[in-house]
Design a protein around this motif. Structure first.
Motif, PDB file in Angstrom:
ATOM      1  N   GLY A   1       0.816  -1.214   0.000  1.00 52.02           N
ATOM      2  CA  GLY A   1       0.000   0.000   0.000  1.00 52.02           C
ATOM      3  C   GLY A   1       0.849   1.264   0.000  1.00 52.02           C
ATOM      4  N   TYR A   2       0.182   2.399  -0.099  1.00 58.10           N
ATOM      5  CA  TYR A   2       0.864   3.709  -0.064  1.00 58.10           C
ATOM      6  C   TYR A   2       0.866   4.304   1.340  1.00 58.10           C
ATOM      7  CZ  TYR A   2       1.053   3.187  -5.022  1.00 58.10           C
ATOM      8  OH  TYR A   2       1.347   2.699  -6.257  1.00 58.10           O
ATOM      9  N   ALA A   3      -0.259   4.089   2.041  1.00 58.05           N
ATOM     10  CA  ALA A   3      -0.342   4.495   3.450  1.00 58.05           C
ATOM     11  C   ALA A   3      -0.793   3.267   4.227  1.00 58.05           C
ATOM     12  CB  ALA A   3      -1.347   5.625   3.616  1.00 58.05           C
ATOM     13  N   CYS A   4      -0.548   3.234   5.520  1.00 59.03           N
ATOM     14  CA  CYS A   4      -1.045   2.146   6.356  1.00 59.03           C
ATOM     15  C   CYS A   4      -2.406   2.568   6.900  1.00 59.03           C
ATOM     16  CB  CYS A   4      -0.100   1.856   7.516  1.00 59.03           C
ATOM     17  SG  CYS A   4       1.543   1.337   6.983  1.00 59.03           S
ATOM     18  N   ILE A   5      -3.396   1.673   6.725  1.00 62.24           N
ATOM     19  CA  ILE A   5      -4.780   2.005   7.083  1.00 62.24           C
ATOM     20  C   ILE A   5      -5.324   0.874   7.942  1.00 62.24           C
ATOM     21  CG2 ILE A   5      -7.063   2.544   6.165  1.00 62.24           C
ATOM     22  CD1 ILE A   5      -5.466   3.282   3.503  1.00 62.24           C
ATOM     23  N   SER A   6      -5.552   1.157   9.221  1.00 64.52           N
ATOM     24  CA  SER A   6      -5.854   0.106  10.194  1.00 64.52           C
ATOM     25  C   SER A   6      -7.166   0.427  10.898  1.00 64.52           C
ATOM     26  CB  SER A   6      -4.716   0.004  11.213  1.00 64.52           C
ATOM     27  OG  SER A   6      -3.450  -0.055  10.544  1.00 64.52           O
ATOM     28  N   VAL A   7      -8.107  -0.517  10.844  1.00 63.62           N
ATOM     29  CA  VAL A   7      -9.462  -0.284  11.361  1.00 63.62           C
ATOM     30  C   VAL A   7      -9.695  -1.088  12.646  1.00 63.62           C
ATOM     31  CG1 VAL A   7     -11.929  -0.391  10.807  1.00 63.62           C
ATOM     32  CG2 VAL A   7     -10.281   0.031   8.989  1.00 63.62           C
ATOM     33  N   ASN A   8     -10.227  -0.442  13.672  1.00 59.97           N
ATOM     34  CA  ASN A   8     -10.677  -1.091  14.923  1.00 59.97           C
ATOM     35  C   ASN A   8      -9.597  -1.940  15.594  1.00 59.97           C
ATOM     36  OD1 ASN A   8     -13.063   0.206  14.452  1.00 59.97           O
ATOM     37  ND2 ASN A   8     -14.120  -1.560  13.608  1.00 59.97           N
ATOM     38  N   ASP A   9      -9.710  -3.290  15.503  1.00 61.07           N
ATOM     39  CA  ASP A   9      -8.730  -4.156  16.176  1.00 61.07           C
ATOM     40  C   ASP A   9      -7.398  -4.204  15.435  1.00 61.07           C
ATOM     41  OD1 ASP A   9     -10.235  -5.614  14.135  1.00 61.07           O
ATOM     42  OD2 ASP A   9      -8.952  -7.296  14.705  1.00 61.07           O
ATOM     43  N   GLU A  10      -7.329  -3.604  14.261  1.00 66.34           N
ATOM     44  CA  GLU A  10      -6.047  -3.517  13.551  1.00 66.34           C
ATOM     45  C   GLU A  10      -5.243  -2.392  14.182  1.00 66.34           C
ATOM     46  OE1 GLU A  10      -8.140  -4.958   9.360  1.00 66.34           O
ATOM     47  OE2 GLU A  10      -7.335  -2.930   9.506  1.00 66.34           O
ATOM     48  N   VAL A  11      -4.020  -2.718  14.624  1.00 67.56           N
ATOM     49  CA  VAL A  11      -3.217  -1.752  15.370  1.00 67.56           C
ATOM     50  C   VAL A  11      -2.439  -0.857  14.406  1.00 67.56           C
ATOM     51  CG1 VAL A  11      -1.446  -1.462  17.143  1.00 67.56           C
ATOM     52  CG2 VAL A  11      -2.989  -3.432  17.247  1.00 67.56           C
ATOM     53  N   ILE A  12      -1.670  -1.482  13.527  1.00 67.06           N
ATOM     54  CA  ILE A  12      -0.833  -0.767  12.548  1.00 67.06           C
ATOM     55  C   ILE A  12      -0.678  -1.628  11.294  1.00 67.06           C
ATOM     56  CG2 ILE A  12       0.573   0.692  14.095  1.00 67.06           C
ATOM     57  CD1 ILE A  12       2.716  -1.563  14.034  1.00 67.06           C
ATOM     58  N   HIS A  13      -0.145  -1.020  10.253  1.00 71.04           N
ATOM     59  CA  HIS A  13       0.268  -1.695   9.017  1.00 71.04           C
ATOM     60  C   HIS A  13      -0.876  -2.362   8.270  1.00 71.04           C
ATOM     61  CE1 HIS A  13       4.612  -2.029  10.846  1.00 71.04           C
ATOM     62  NE2 HIS A  13       4.218  -0.777  10.663  1.00 71.04           N
ATOM     63  N   GLY A  14      -2.129  -1.926   8.507  1.00 72.13           N
ATOM     64  CA  GLY A  14      -3.259  -2.419   7.716  1.00 72.13           C
ATOM     65  C   GLY A  14      -3.086  -2.037   6.247  1.00 72.13           C
ATOM     66  N   ILE A  15      -3.607  -2.872   5.363  1.00 75.08           N
ATOM     67  CA  ILE A  15      -3.471  -2.659   3.918  1.00 75.08           C
ATOM     68  C   ILE A  15      -4.862  -2.342   3.355  1.00 75.08           C
ATOM     69  CG2 ILE A  15      -2.848  -3.746   1.725  1.00 75.08           C
ATOM     70  CD1 ILE A  15      -1.088  -5.709   3.467  1.00 75.08           C
TER      71      ILE A  15
ATOM     72  N   ASP B   1      -2.112 -11.843   6.055  1.00 73.76           N
ATOM     73  CA  ASP B   1      -1.587 -11.031   4.941  1.00 73.76           C
ATOM     74  C   ASP B   1      -0.099 -10.705   5.131  1.00 73.76           C
ATOM     75  OD1 ASP B   1      -1.419  -8.870   6.737  1.00 73.76           O
ATOM     76  OD2 ASP B   1      -3.204  -7.861   5.957  1.00 73.76           O
ATOM     77  N   GLY B   2       0.446 -11.062   6.304  1.00 78.71           N
ATOM     78  CA  GLY B   2       1.879 -10.852   6.547  1.00 78.71           C
ATOM     79  C   GLY B   2       2.228  -9.466   7.074  1.00 78.71           C
ATOM     80  N   TRP B   3       1.252  -8.573   7.182  1.00 78.54           N
ATOM     81  CA  TRP B   3       1.525  -7.189   7.591  1.00 78.54           C
ATOM     82  C   TRP B   3       0.652  -6.702   8.739  1.00 78.54           C
ATOM     83  CZ3 TRP B   3       5.623  -4.378   6.404  1.00 78.54           C
ATOM     84  CH2 TRP B   3       6.353  -4.734   5.266  1.00 78.54           C
ATOM     85  N   THR B   4      -0.685  -6.867   8.551  1.00 77.76           N
ATOM     86  CA  THR B   4      -1.601  -6.217   9.495  1.00 77.76           C
ATOM     87  C   THR B   4      -1.388  -6.731  10.914  1.00 77.76           C
ATOM     88  OG1 THR B   4      -3.214  -6.127   7.702  1.00 77.76           O
ATOM     89  CG2 THR B   4      -4.027  -5.651   9.930  1.00 77.76           C
ATOM     90  N   VAL B   5      -1.128  -5.809  11.833  1.00 83.78           N
ATOM     91  CA  VAL B   5      -0.955  -6.153  13.248  1.00 83.78           C
ATOM     92  C   VAL B   5      -2.304  -5.970  13.933  1.00 83.78           C
ATOM     93  CG1 VAL B   5       0.214  -5.490  15.392  1.00 83.78           C
ATOM     94  CG2 VAL B   5       1.460  -5.445  13.228  1.00 83.78           C
TER      95      VAL B   5
END
Ligand code: MF3
Ligand code: CO
Length: 244
Positions: free
Chosen positions: A57-71, A210-214
């Motif tokens: 991705g271009y920016a990290c976008i993390s929703v609710n229980d996603e802490v960081i590095h969401g795609i 996905d290997g990224w989303t924390v």
């Protein structure tokens, strides 16, 4: 650094204004990309090398229980009550600016509002401790003291960091620690301070397939807010603000 951070703030601001009910996180990522193109900067996240793959991705976008590095995903549509954190790191004229905000979509619960406010307050307190002559542990302890008192959890597996010609430079800036310990802060240092806070006291996380989303292990919501700050002999200067 002032310029790269102002540009990073401008991209993030555009995303925040675009984030509404019905918008997908993929649309948000495309908003980031077009803002970067317009401003003549480049994402520091895109194709960033991780353990097993490059960040897509271009920016990290993390929703609710996603802490960081969401795609960003086309099938992840924002709805009322969600919180979405958007983390923008860009290269501009050879320097990186790094910043994150968490925005509330529609009507959020009072508990979620408190979490977002507390994370913002923890960041403010951490920034206030970023003064020449202090140590990194003074920033960490300021954040931890406030968050512990709130009863929230502090994610320990990721930290803030120095930022300059590269996105991640020394020193690491944990969101927990003891005052008076760690590297000495000197005027001219530029630091990304970024508490990652979970609503439940247990801040256990795992990495999505996905290997990224924390994500939080217990599914509890999480908030992330970040500024790049310049250490001076006097008050810290927050660099990730919109140019006047
Ligand atoms: N911008 C994030 C930070 O604050 C790092 C994102 S790296 C990525 O440190 F490649 F995962 F996007
Ligand atoms: Co950062």
């Amino acid at each position: 650094m002032r310029q790269s951070c102002a540009v990073a703030a401008a991209v993030l601001d555009k995303m925040c204004r675009f984030a509404k009910e019905g918008v997908s996180t993929y649309d948000l990522d495309m908003c980031a990309k077009s803002a970067m193109d317009e401003l003549g900067c480049r994402s520091a996240c895109y194709r960033y090398k991780g353990d097993s793959s490059r960040y897509p991705g271009y920016a990290c976008i993390s929703v609710n229980d996603e802490v960081i590095h969401g795609i960003g995903r086309k099938d992840r549509i924002l709805k009322s009550g969600d919180i979405v954190s958007m983390d923008v790191s860009v290269f501009y004229k050879g320097f990186v600016g790094d910043n994150t905000r968490t925005v509330m979509i529609g009507e959020c619960s009072p508990e979620v509002k408190k979490l977002v406010e507390a994370t913002g307050m923890a960041l403010e307190l951490g920034i206030s401790a970023a003064v020449a002559g202090n140590r990194v542990g003074d920033i960490s302890a300021a954040i931890q003291g406030y968050i512990d008192a709130c009863g929230y959890g502090i994610v320990r597996d990721f930290t803030g960091h120095g930022v300059g010609r590269n996105m991640h430079e020394d020193p690491a800036i944990p969101n927990y620690g003891r005052a008076g310990t760690g590297p000495l802060l000197r005027a001219g240092m530029t630091l990304a301070i970024e508490p990652m806070i979970t609503m439940s006291r247990s801040a256990d996380i795992f990495i999505d397939e996905d290997g990224w989303t924390v994500r939080t292990s217990d599914g509890s919501p999480s908030c992330h807010i970040e500024h790049t700050v310049l250490v001076t002999d006097d008050k810290p200067e927050i660099l990730t603000v919109l140019a006047k």
